[in-house]
Write an enzyme that holds these catalytic residues in place. Structure first.
Site, mmCIF file in Angstrom:
data_model
loop_
_atom_site.group_PDB
_atom_site.id
_atom_site.type_symbol
_atom_site.label_atom_id
_atom_site.label_comp_id
_atom_site.label_asym_id
_atom_site.label_seq_id
_atom_site.Cartn_x
_atom_site.Cartn_y
_atom_site.Cartn_z
ATOM 1 N N GLU A 1 26.431 -6.242 9.062
ATOM 2 C CA GLU A 1 25.188 -5.952 8.375
ATOM 3 C C GLU A 1 24.884 -6.694 7.130
ATOM 4 O O GLU A 1 23.850 -6.931 6.788
ATOM 5 C CB GLU A 1 25.489 -4.471 7.965
ATOM 6 N N ASN B 1 21.869 -8.988 6.332
ATOM 7 C CA ASN B 1 20.963 -8.672 5.075
ATOM 8 C C ASN B 1 20.476 -10.056 4.698
ATOM 9 O O ASN B 1 19.478 -10.481 4.275
ATOM 10 C CB ASN B 1 21.551 -7.925 4.213
ATOM 11 N N ARG C 1 15.279 -1.754 10.083
ATOM 12 C CA ARG C 1 16.658 -1.558 10.676
ATOM 13 C C ARG C 1 17.081 -0.212 10.297
ATOM 14 O O ARG C 1 18.450 0.223 10.199
ATOM 15 C CB ARG C 1 17.720 -2.498 10.297
#
Lengths: 119, 144
Positions: free
Chosen positions: B47, B51, B99
């Site tokens: 994650e 990002n 997301r």
């Protein structure tokens, strides 16, 4: 990521997914789901076999949920089968299982669709 | 004596996500984490790196993402840095929708400590730390 299609009955497509569902494969996954659904509007149910999915994060979850509305408008269902334990944990933690049931295998998915009267 | 560490630098391409996860899992595998904890670390790391690539660099492969792993107090510290656009409050909201806003939720749920330093135009630095639960239980037992 590898996707293999299987037609089940009149209204259901099962996709056997192999690989990781992350930001790298999200576009390909999204496009594949769109193609499968656009090809035949009679196919309203989607079973996602995740037995060979080794990893999923929010990108992969987003693609699944992104198709949810389209399936819902066809009065169909999305069901996930056979996720590995660590993948199942991510599905449960995300809350997606509240709208996308997770079952153990194809037969359980078919039973669920029959119960819902959508097969 | 300094603990083990490893550093990765790679281009802002999502094709490097798997590399980052494998590196993180291998580093964690040398510590006392369970397999479940290693899977949690992989998600948090994925994650954070996603990002950096998607929002920091808008998937521009000329951008550079740096990932550092440190062994610290028998746990693992992970730092993910980019020199991209940084988090703007408005843009953060739009990107969360793609997301499901879950990226940061997973990071905070799966890591014991999370620090985010982000400034528009200057990039983002996410620092995360996780310690094996087994060691926390042992420590709690020792204190009784």
């Amino acid at each position: 990521m590898i996707l293999k299609e299987e037609v089940i009955g009149r209204s259901t497509i099962m996709l056997h997914i192999t690989g990781d569902l992350d930001a790298h494969t999200a576009d390909e996954f999204r496009q594949s789901l769109a193609t499968v659904l656009e090809r035949d509007i009679r196919k309203k149910n989607l079973i996602l076999d995740m037995k060979n999915v080794n990893f999923i994060d929010s990108s992969g979850l987003g693609v699944i949920l992104g198709r949810y509305r389209a399936i819902q408008m066809r009065r169909g269902k999305i069901i996930i089968t056979s996720p590995q334990p660590h993948v199942k944990k991510i599905l449960e933690f995300s809350g997606i299982t509240r709208v996308v049931p997770v079952v153990s295998d194809k037969e359980s998915a078919r039973d669920l669709l029959e119960q819902k009267g959508v097969e | 004596m300094a603990g083990n560490f490893a550093r990765l630098e790679f281009s802002g391409s999502t094709s490097n996500l798997g590399l980052a996860r494998v590196a993180g899992a291998t580093f964690a595998g040398n510590l006392e984490f369970t397999l479940t904890e290693i899977e949690e670390i992989k998600v948090a790391l994925s994650e954070a790196v996603s990002n950096a690539i998607i929002h920091g660099y808008s998937e521009n492969p000329d951008g550079v993402v740096k990932v550092h792993f440190y062994e610290e107090n028998r746990g693992m510290k992970i730092i993910v840095e980019d020199r991209g656009c940084g988090m703007d409050e408005t843009k953060k909201k739009e990107s969360d929708e793609e997301r499901l806003g879950l990226g940061l939720t997973f990071i905070k749920a799966f890591m014991d400590e999370v620090k985010i330093d982000s400034q528009p135009g200057k990039g983002t630095r996410i620092e995360m730390y996780k310690r094996p639960a087994r060691l926390e239980k042992l420590a709690a037992g020792d204190e009784k």
